[in-house]
Enzyme design. Structure first.
Site, PDB file in Angstrom:
ATOM      1  N   ASN A   1     -16.355  25.641 -24.886  1.00  0.00           N
ATOM      2  CA  ASN A   1     -17.037  24.643 -24.065  1.00  0.00           C
ATOM      3  C   ASN A   1     -16.779  24.836 -22.575  1.00  0.00           C
ATOM      4  OD1 ASN A   1     -17.977  23.366 -26.419  1.00  0.00           O
ATOM      5  ND2 ASN A   1     -16.058  22.211 -26.605  1.00  0.00           N
TER       6      ASN A   1
ATOM      7  N   ASN B   1      -2.611  -2.087  13.248  1.00  0.00           N
ATOM      8  CA  ASN B   1      -4.077  -1.962  13.174  1.00  0.00           C
ATOM      9  C   ASN B   1      -4.583  -0.689  13.862  1.00  0.00           C
ATOM     10  OD1 ASN B   1      -3.746  -4.392  11.967  1.00  0.00           O
ATOM     11  ND2 ASN B   1      -4.834  -5.613  13.504  1.00  0.00           N
TER      12      ASN B   1
ATOM     13  N   SER C   1     -13.008  23.524 -29.307  1.00  0.00           N
ATOM     14  CA  SER C   1     -13.199  22.215 -29.934  1.00  0.00           C
ATOM     15  C   SER C   1     -12.081  21.993 -30.932  1.00  0.00           C
ATOM     16  CB  SER C   1     -14.554  22.188 -30.639  1.00  0.00           C
ATOM     17  OG  SER C   1     -14.537  21.224 -31.681  1.00  0.00           O
TER      18      SER C   1
ATOM     19  N   LYS D   1      -8.328   3.277   1.725  1.00  0.00           N
ATOM     20  CA  LYS D   1      -7.569   4.514   1.557  1.00  0.00           C
ATOM     21  C   LYS D   1      -7.713   5.181   0.203  1.00  0.00           C
ATOM     22  CE  LYS D   1      -4.573   2.814   4.871  1.00  0.00           C
ATOM     23  NZ  LYS D   1      -5.520   1.691   4.759  1.00  0.00           N
TER      24      LYS D   1
ATOM     25  N   SER E   1       0.831  -1.198   0.000  1.00  0.00           N
ATOM     26  CA  SER E   1       0.000   0.000   0.000  1.00  0.00           C
ATOM     27  C   SER E   1       0.869   1.252   0.000  1.00  0.00           C
ATOM     28  CB  SER E   1      -0.932   0.003   1.226  1.00  0.00           C
ATOM     29  OG  SER E   1      -0.186  -0.131   2.421  1.00  0.00           O
TER      30      SER E   1
ATOM     31  N   THR F   1     -39.214  25.734 -12.904  1.00  0.00           N
ATOM     32  CA  THR F   1     -39.550  24.403 -12.397  1.00  0.00           C
ATOM     33  C   THR F   1     -39.781  23.560 -13.637  1.00  0.00           C
ATOM     34  OG1 THR F   1     -41.928  24.803 -12.335  1.00  0.00           O
ATOM     35  CG2 THR F   1     -40.697  25.345 -10.335  1.00  0.00           C
ATOM     36  N   HIS F   2     -39.408  22.292 -13.569  1.00  0.00           N
ATOM     37  CA  HIS F   2     -39.489  21.396 -14.738  1.00  0.00           C
ATOM     38  C   HIS F   2     -38.694  21.960 -15.910  1.00  0.00           C
ATOM     39  CE1 HIS F   2     -42.910  19.480 -12.606  1.00  0.00           C
ATOM     40  NE2 HIS F   2     -43.186  20.737 -12.279  1.00  0.00           N
TER      41      HIS F   2
ATOM     42  N   TYR G   1      -9.967  -6.397  12.682  1.00  0.00           N
ATOM     43  CA  TYR G   1      -9.219  -5.920  11.525  1.00  0.00           C
ATOM     44  C   TYR G   1      -9.121  -7.024  10.477  1.00  0.00           C
ATOM     45  CZ  TYR G   1      -5.668  -4.183   8.390  1.00  0.00           C
ATOM     46  OH  TYR G   1      -5.015  -3.772   7.263  1.00  0.00           O
TER      47      TYR G   1
ATOM     48  N   GLU H   1     -18.398  20.971 -16.684  1.00  0.00           N
ATOM     49  CA  GLU H   1     -18.779  19.603 -17.059  1.00  0.00           C
ATOM     50  C   GLU H   1     -18.008  18.570 -16.242  1.00  0.00           C
ATOM     51  OE1 GLU H   1     -19.535  19.196 -21.602  1.00  0.00           O
ATOM     52  OE2 GLU H   1     -18.239  20.906 -21.309  1.00  0.00           O
TER      53      GLU H   1
ATOM     54  N   LYS I   1     -16.494  26.901 -31.256  1.00  0.00           N
ATOM     55  CA  LYS I   1     -16.934  26.402 -29.958  1.00  0.00           C
ATOM     56  C   LYS I   1     -16.163  26.977 -28.775  1.00  0.00           C
ATOM     57  CE  LYS I   1     -19.583  23.649 -29.064  1.00  0.00           C
ATOM     58  NZ  LYS I   1     -19.574  22.187 -29.187  1.00  0.00           N
TER      59      LYS I   1
HETATM   60  N1  ARG Z   1      -1.425  -1.190   5.330  1.00  0.00           N
HETATM   61  C1  ARG Z   1      -2.356  -1.702   6.256  1.00  0.00           C
HETATM   62  C2  ARG Z   1      -3.716  -1.030   6.066  1.00  0.00           C
HETATM   63  O1  ARG Z   1      -3.765  -0.086   5.400  1.00  0.00           O
HETATM   64  C3  ARG Z   1      -1.876  -1.460   7.640  1.00  0.00           C
HETATM   65  C4  ARG Z   1      -2.352  -2.448   8.651  1.00  0.00           C
HETATM   66  C5  ARG Z   1      -1.790  -3.764   8.389  1.00  0.00           C
HETATM   67  N2  ARG Z   1      -2.074  -4.651   9.460  1.00  0.00           N
HETATM   68  C6  ARG Z   1      -1.934  -5.973   9.350  1.00  0.00           C
HETATM   69  N3  ARG Z   1      -2.212  -6.661  10.374  1.00  0.00           N
HETATM   70  N4  ARG Z   1      -1.543  -6.528   8.236  1.00  0.00           N
HETATM   71  O2  ARG Z   1      -4.712  -1.457   6.567  1.00  0.00           O
END
Ligand code: ARG
Length: 466
Positions: free
Chosen positions: A294, A113, A286, A334, A27, A158-159, A326, A299, A292
């Site tokens: 835009n 955790n 465009s 994330k 991650s 309205t509408h 957990y 948008e 154009k």
């Molecule tokens: N990268 C993990 C997360 O975002 C951190 C926690 C990992 N904990 C574990 N017991 N593997 O959740």
């Protein structure tokens, strides 16, 4: 698509399974943005560990200095993030321990955790504060456009059919109200984000005499009255992400409001409405049609709402059915959360900038607002004031409108005789109803689009937002 694993050698194992797993599970590519909050959390945890005798004063100083140095390296872009170390927590801790032996004591009484729950809460707390500032700026931009065109009237719809006249400012202030409720929701959500989960451990706290209150105090987990905010159940602390869901829900509603504003601006910028002109810097041309211009920013503001709503659904789906406590699934929270925060912040900021570079086309607004049909209801109210029941007045004015259509005339072009041919209740003052200025002076209920009331509301928002 076949990519060569760095660990690949030859034969059938072209992809080392470990490398694949590392890539699948890492991650660090996205959670590295939590680095500042991870360091802050670790500094507070280290201070607490010193207080309970786990770290000596010297070790504490070394750890804090080490974390500080890492922070400076990250900021300078010199820190080397390693995928093998999975996430931001392990990367920072491993590097700290390489520099400072006492770094090996930092994870005492802590699990990734509760650490990740802490980091995300700290990050989101800052993010909400920043977003609230951006929303206030968008509100100010709306108020400013209203003030700069305080006397400009447009049809209210309205509408998507012309209904009754309103000040342009009144229409814009409707969005200011919506955004204000978004702020309230975000601020309310902030109170539940602002709770310290550290000490939850992996799921069951710790046998060590940790001082959770001290950590919470150091990290500013207090409510408005100064009361410390700690999670009260270790399993809940590491397991739930409802605070992230709440933020994504409030943000989705904010995005929907922005999207509706964007849609109005897109309509208004079309040749058919022509109520506004958006500055060139906020539009694009465009590649094919040279004429154009835009409204791409608007948008995209509308379009990006889709992913913000999607992020909310993704988070809810992620949590549904997870057993306590957990589970690694939670790592998937994330990117949805980050994407939501980034997207709504950029959307709000760009809309504000675009509005500051937008002007009203007075002529076109005036022409549209002077359509006397917009005041048909006023004509019915006129009859009501003469004692006619409203249902009957509605019917009579309907007949007047039909008569005007038959004569290919606007309501204003009808003569008193025409009106009286439909109903004798109409007096000589009946046609005065179509004076827009007088009509707008009459709408003075709280929240109505009358001249006085809109000026009052503009002044209130100006005060409130300054
Ligand atoms: N990268 C993990 C997360 O975002 C951190 C926690 C990992 N904990 C574990 N017991 N593997 O959740």
């Amino acid at each position: 698509m076949k990519r060569k694993s760095p660990l690949s050698r030859s034969g059938r194992f072209t992809r080392g399974p470990a490398a694949d797993v590392a890539r699948f599970a890492e991650s660090i590519s996205f959670d590295r943005r939590l680095w500042r909050h991870d360091i802050l959390g670790s500094m507070a945890h280290a201070q607490m560990l010193h207080k309970i005798g786990v770290l000596t004063r010297k070790e504490l100083r070394a750890v804090v200095r080490g974390l500080d140095a890492i922070g400076r390296e990250v900021r300078a872009g010199e820190f080397r993030w390693r995928v093998e170390l999975e996430d931001v927590h392990m990367n920072i801790e491993a590097d700290l321990t390489r520099r400072v032996p006492a770094g090996a004591k930092l994870h005492t009484g802590r699990s990734r955790n509760d650490q990740v729950a802490l980091d995300v809460r700290l990050w989101l707390r800052d993010e909400i504060t920043a977003l609230l500032g951006e929303i206030a700026d968008l509100q100010r931009a709306l108020v400013l456009l209203g003030e700069n065109n305080a006397d400009v009237l447009i049809p209210g719809y309205t509408h998507l059919q012309r209904a009754q006249p309103v000040y342009l400012a009144h229409h814009l202030l409707a969005y200011v109200e919506m955004l204000e409720r978004d702020c309230e929701r975000l601020w309310d959500c902030h109170s539940r984000v602002n709770v310290c989960p550290l000490g939850g451990g992996a799921l069951a706290g710790s046998t060590l005499p940790l001082k959770r209150e001290l950590v919470a105090k150091l990290l500013g987990f207090v409510d408005a009255s100064g009361k410390l905010q700690l999670t009260q159940n270790s399993m809940d602390a590491v397991s739930d992400r409802d605070f992230a869901v709440e933020f994504c829900a409030a943000a989705a509603l904010l995005a929907v409001h922005c999207s509706r504003l964007a849609e109005d601006l897109i309509l208004w910028a079309s040749a058919e409405f022509n109520f506004i002109k958006i500055a060139d810097a906020y539009t694009t041309g465009s590649s094919l049609m040279p004429q154009k211009k835009n409204p791409d920013v608007a948008e995209l503001a509308r379009g990006k709402t889709g992913r913000v709503v999607g992020n909310l659904v993704a988070l809810l789906t992620l949590l549904k059915g997870l057993p306590m406590t957990y589970n690694r699934d939670l790592q998937e929270d994330k990117e949805r959360l980050f994407d939501t925060a980034d997207t709504v912040r950029a959307t709000v900021r760009l809309l504000a900038a675009m509005l500051r570079n937008t002007r009203a086309n007075r002529g076109a607004c005036e022409r549209a607002a002077s359509d006397p049909a917009l005041l048909a209801t006023d004509l019915a109210d006129y009859l009501v004031k003469k004692g006619m029941p409203f249902r009957q007045a509605h019917h009579v004015v309907g007949a007047v409108v039909a008569l005007a259509e038959k004569k290919h005339a606007t309501l204003r072009e009808l003569k008193l005789e025409d009106l009286q041919s439909v109903d004798k209740t109409f007096g000589r003052d009946a046609l005065g109803v179509f004076d827009l200025k007088i009509a707008m002076a009459k709408r003075n209920l709280t929240g109505a689009p009358g001249t006085k009331e809109v000026a009052k509301q503009l002044a209130r928002w100006r005060r409130q937002l300054s």
